[in-house]
Motif scaffolding. Structure first.
Motif, PDB file in Angstrom:
ATOM      1  N   GLY A  69       0.821  -1.215   0.000  1.00  0.00           N
ATOM      2  CA  GLY A  69       0.000   0.000   0.000  1.00  0.00           C
ATOM      3  C   GLY A  69       0.847   1.255   0.000  1.00  0.00           C
ATOM      4  N   GLY A  70       2.016   1.209  -0.640  1.00  0.00           N
ATOM      5  CA  GLY A  70       2.903   2.366  -0.702  1.00  0.00           C
ATOM      6  C   GLY A  70       3.765   2.560   0.527  1.00  0.00           C
ATOM      7  N   GLU A  71       3.630   1.706   1.514  1.00  0.00           N
ATOM      8  CA  GLU A  71       4.415   1.802   2.752  1.00  0.00           C
ATOM      9  C   GLU A  71       5.425   0.667   2.823  1.00  0.00           C
ATOM     10  OE1 GLU A  71       4.127   4.250   5.050  1.00  0.00           O
ATOM     11  OE2 GLU A  71       2.519   5.200   3.910  1.00  0.00           O
ATOM     12  N   ASP A  72       6.509   0.897   3.573  1.00  0.00           N
ATOM     13  CA  ASP A  72       7.522  -0.138   3.777  1.00  0.00           C
ATOM     14  C   ASP A  72       6.952  -1.278   4.604  1.00  0.00           C
ATOM     15  OD1 ASP A  72       9.332   1.493   2.465  1.00  0.00           O
ATOM     16  OD2 ASP A  72      10.199   2.295   4.308  1.00  0.00           O
ATOM     17  N   ALA A  73       7.387  -2.484   4.267  1.00  0.00           N
ATOM     18  CA  ALA A  73       6.970  -3.659   5.029  1.00  0.00           C
ATOM     19  C   ALA A  73       8.163  -4.587   5.198  1.00  0.00           C
ATOM     20  CB  ALA A  73       5.836  -4.384   4.317  1.00  0.00           C
ATOM     21  N   LEU A  74       8.216  -5.226   6.337  1.00  0.00           N
ATOM     22  CA  LEU A  74       9.219  -6.238   6.622  1.00  0.00           C
ATOM     23  C   LEU A  74       8.522  -7.581   6.434  1.00  0.00           C
ATOM     24  CD1 LEU A  74      12.136  -6.608   7.719  1.00  0.00           C
ATOM     25  CD2 LEU A  74      11.131  -6.728   9.996  1.00  0.00           C
ATOM     26  N   GLU A 127      -3.369  -5.386  14.928  1.00  0.00           N
ATOM     27  CA  GLU A 127      -2.778  -4.158  15.457  1.00  0.00           C
ATOM     28  C   GLU A 127      -1.800  -4.508  16.573  1.00  0.00           C
ATOM     29  OE1 GLU A 127      -6.199  -1.874  16.609  1.00  0.00           O
ATOM     30  OE2 GLU A 127      -6.634  -1.280  14.543  1.00  0.00           O
ATOM     31  N   ILE A 128      -0.566  -4.012  16.436  1.00  0.00           N
ATOM     32  CA  ILE A 128       0.481  -4.302  17.424  1.00  0.00           C
ATOM     33  C   ILE A 128       0.736  -3.094  18.315  1.00  0.00           C
ATOM     34  CG2 ILE A 128       2.894  -4.974  17.745  1.00  0.00           C
ATOM     35  CD1 ILE A 128       1.138  -7.162  16.513  1.00  0.00           C
ATOM     36  N   LEU A 129       0.981  -1.939  17.682  1.00  0.00           N
ATOM     37  CA  LEU A 129       1.354  -0.744  18.427  1.00  0.00           C
ATOM     38  C   LEU A 129       0.916   0.478  17.636  1.00  0.00           C
ATOM     39  CD1 LEU A 129       3.033   0.285  20.912  1.00  0.00           C
ATOM     40  CD2 LEU A 129       5.006   0.311  19.393  1.00  0.00           C
ATOM     41  N   GLU A 130       0.365   1.472  18.322  1.00  0.00           N
ATOM     42  CA  GLU A 130      -0.074   2.689  17.654  1.00  0.00           C
ATOM     43  C   GLU A 130       1.146   3.505  17.223  1.00  0.00           C
ATOM     44  OE1 GLU A 130      -3.526   6.066  18.298  1.00  0.00           O
ATOM     45  OE2 GLU A 130      -2.862   4.887  20.005  1.00  0.00           O
ATOM     46  N   VAL A 131       1.271   3.725  15.920  1.00  0.00           N
ATOM     47  CA  VAL A 131       2.406   4.462  15.353  1.00  0.00           C
ATOM     48  C   VAL A 131       1.919   5.362  14.229  1.00  0.00           C
ATOM     49  CG1 VAL A 131       4.089   2.648  15.891  1.00  0.00           C
ATOM     50  CG2 VAL A 131       2.981   2.665  13.669  1.00  0.00           C
ATOM     51  N   ASN A 132       2.731   6.354  13.880  1.00  0.00           N
ATOM     52  CA  ASN A 132       2.412   7.216  12.741  1.00  0.00           C
ATOM     53  C   ASN A 132       3.025   6.680  11.457  1.00  0.00           C
ATOM     54  OD1 ASN A 132       0.993   9.015  14.358  1.00  0.00           O
ATOM     55  ND2 ASN A 132       2.778  10.277  14.744  1.00  0.00           N
ATOM     56  N   GLN A 133       4.298   6.264  11.526  1.00  0.00           N
ATOM     57  CA  GLN A 133       5.003   5.802  10.335  1.00  0.00           C
ATOM     58  C   GLN A 133       6.041   4.754  10.699  1.00  0.00           C
ATOM     59  OE1 GLN A 133       6.894   9.302   8.769  1.00  0.00           O
ATOM     60  NE2 GLN A 133       5.125   9.841   7.511  1.00  0.00           N
ATOM     61  N   VAL A 134       6.356   3.902   9.709  1.00  0.00           N
ATOM     62  CA  VAL A 134       7.440   2.942   9.840  1.00  0.00           C
ATOM     63  C   VAL A 134       8.237   2.985   8.537  1.00  0.00           C
ATOM     64  CG1 VAL A 134       8.085   0.520  10.122  1.00  0.00           C
ATOM     65  CG2 VAL A 134       6.141   1.415  11.372  1.00  0.00           C
ATOM     66  N   HIS A 135       9.532   3.228   8.634  1.00  0.00           N
ATOM     67  CA  HIS A 135      10.427   3.212   7.469  1.00  0.00           C
ATOM     68  C   HIS A 135      11.427   2.083   7.669  1.00  0.00           C
ATOM     69  CE1 HIS A 135       8.898   6.961   5.880  1.00  0.00           C
ATOM     70  NE2 HIS A 135       9.019   7.496   7.074  1.00  0.00           N
ATOM     71  N   ILE A 136      11.496   1.201   6.674  1.00  0.00           N
ATOM     72  CA  ILE A 136      12.378   0.038   6.767  1.00  0.00           C
ATOM     73  C   ILE A 136      13.343   0.072   5.591  1.00  0.00           C
ATOM     74  CG2 ILE A 136      12.490  -2.476   6.864  1.00  0.00           C
ATOM     75  CD1 ILE A 136       9.478  -2.346   7.748  1.00  0.00           C
ATOM     76  N   SER A 137      14.625  -0.065   5.892  1.00  0.00           N
ATOM     77  CA  SER A 137      15.618  -0.134   4.815  1.00  0.00           C
ATOM     78  C   SER A 137      16.591  -1.255   5.133  1.00  0.00           C
ATOM     79  CB  SER A 137      16.349   1.199   4.660  1.00  0.00           C
ATOM     80  OG  SER A 137      17.046   1.527   5.839  1.00  0.00           O
ATOM     81  N   GLN A 138      17.223  -1.767   4.070  1.00  0.00           N
ATOM     82  CA  GLN A 138      18.174  -2.867   4.211  1.00  0.00           C
ATOM     83  C   GLN A 138      19.454  -2.512   3.498  1.00  0.00           C
ATOM     84  OE1 GLN A 138      16.803  -6.564   2.551  1.00  0.00           O
ATOM     85  NE2 GLN A 138      18.598  -7.695   3.244  1.00  0.00           N
ATOM     86  N   ASP A 139      20.565  -2.731   4.172  1.00  0.00           N
ATOM     87  CA  ASP A 139      21.892  -2.549   3.584  1.00  0.00           C
ATOM     88  C   ASP A 139      22.672  -3.821   3.891  1.00  0.00           C
ATOM     89  OD1 ASP A 139      24.224  -1.609   2.476  1.00  0.00           O
ATOM     90  OD2 ASP A 139      24.708  -0.267   4.154  1.00  0.00           O
ATOM     91  N   GLY A 140      22.638  -4.765   2.954  1.00  0.00           N
ATOM     92  CA  GLY A 140      23.281  -6.050   3.197  1.00  0.00           C
ATOM     93  C   GLY A 140      22.566  -6.797   4.298  1.00  0.00           C
ATOM     94  N   ASN A 141      23.290  -7.094   5.369  1.00  0.00           N
ATOM     95  CA  ASN A 141      22.705  -7.816   6.505  1.00  0.00           C
ATOM     96  C   ASN A 141      22.137  -6.894   7.575  1.00  0.00           C
ATOM     97  OD1 ASN A 141      23.469 -10.130   5.266  1.00  0.00           O
ATOM     98  ND2 ASN A 141      25.154 -10.608   6.641  1.00  0.00           N
ATOM     99  N   LEU A 142      22.193  -5.591   7.352  1.00  0.00           N
ATOM    100  CA  LEU A 142      21.730  -4.626   8.347  1.00  0.00           C
ATOM    101  C   LEU A 142      20.364  -4.065   7.954  1.00  0.00           C
ATOM    102  CD1 LEU A 142      22.415  -3.024  10.931  1.00  0.00           C
ATOM    103  CD2 LEU A 142      23.362  -1.255   9.433  1.00  0.00           C
ATOM    104  N   PHE A 143      19.409  -4.239   8.847  1.00  0.00           N
ATOM    105  CA  PHE A 143      18.077  -3.680   8.667  1.00  0.00           C
ATOM    106  C   PHE A 143      17.937  -2.476   9.588  1.00  0.00           C
ATOM    107  CE2 PHE A 143      17.521  -7.899   7.062  1.00  0.00           C
ATOM    108  CZ  PHE A 143      16.570  -7.770   6.058  1.00  0.00           C
ATOM    109  N   SER A 144      17.537  -1.344   9.016  1.00  0.00           N
ATOM    110  CA  SER A 144      17.280  -0.132   9.805  1.00  0.00           C
ATOM    111  C   SER A 144      15.782   0.126   9.783  1.00  0.00           C
ATOM    112  CB  SER A 144      18.013   1.066   9.217  1.00  0.00           C
ATOM    113  OG  SER A 144      19.407   0.875   9.313  1.00  0.00           O
ATOM    114  N   ILE A 145      15.201   0.189  10.964  1.00  0.00           N
ATOM    115  CA  ILE A 145      13.761   0.393  11.083  1.00  0.00           C
ATOM    116  C   ILE A 145      13.544   1.645  11.919  1.00  0.00           C
ATOM    117  CG2 ILE A 145      11.578  -0.606  11.789  1.00  0.00           C
ATOM    118  CD1 ILE A 145      13.061  -3.373  11.616  1.00  0.00           C
ATOM    119  N   LYS A 146      12.968   2.666  11.284  1.00  0.00           N
ATOM    120  CA  LYS A 146      12.678   3.931  11.967  1.00  0.00           C
ATOM    121  C   LYS A 146      11.174   4.031  12.140  1.00  0.00           C
ATOM    122  CE  LYS A 146      16.756   6.109  10.114  1.00  0.00           C
ATOM    123  NZ  LYS A 146      17.305   6.926   9.067  1.00  0.00           N
TER     124      LYS A 146
END
Length: 170
Positions: free
Chosen positions: A83-88, A128-147
């Motif tokens: 839906g246009g949002e990042d997903a893990l 529903e897990i936790l009330e949040v505004n946004q989640v940004h997920i990025s991957q760089d090799g073996n490192l996942f950054s989740i903001k």
């Protein structure tokens, strides 16, 4: 007789003054008690709110770390758009069938959706897990950054290094 009336009036005034002093002391005590109760209530609410915010920050990071570490196998963890949002997307095999767990943000909530790997969830379908505004997920090799931006605007940054992609001896 007049002197007796004057003494009586004087005693009555003194009695009124003593009563007024007692009433004034009682009113001051009552005011201080109410003020202290109001202050204590506001103080307790602030402590409770701070505790809840800290719980949300810890829960968010720990939940994501736990889910990723649980699936730390080669090729089982990826990022996609939903839906246009990042997903893990965490994929696992159960009795020979492939299943995926999607973790994403939709409708102001971090959600989790578990289904067969061929299924792509409707963004509102997850639990529903936790009330949040946004989640940004990025991957760089073996490192996942989740903001994650929590509902109060607080930013939670979680970095997770998976080990499944590492070569032996690294």
């Amino acid at each position: 007789m007049k002197e007796m009336e004057r003494d009586k009036a004087k005693k009555q005034r003194e009695s009124y003054m003593a009563s007024a002093g007692v009433m004034l002391a009682f009113l001051i005590f009552a005011f201080c008690t109410v003020a202290m109760l109001l202050y204590s209530t506001a103080f307790c609410q602030k402590i409770s709110q701070r505790g809840e915010q800290a719980w949300e920050r810890r829960t968010c990071g720990q939940y994501l770390e736990w889910k990723v570490q649980q699936m730390d196998e080669a090729g089982c963890i990826s990022t996609k758009k939903l839906g246009g949002e990042d997903a893990l997307v965490l994929t696992e095999s159960i009795e020979g069938e492939a299943y995926s767990t999607w973790i994403y943000c939709s409708g102001g909530w971090m959600r989790e959706y578990f289904a067969e790997s061929t299924s792509v969830p409707d963004p509102e379908a997850g639990t529903e897990i936790l009330e949040v505004n946004q989640v940004h997920i990025s991957q760089d090799g073996n490192l996942f950054s989740i903001k994650t931006e929590l509902s109060d605007g607080t930013q939670v940054c979680t970095e997770i290094c998976i080990h499944s992609g590492e070569e032996e001896g690294e």
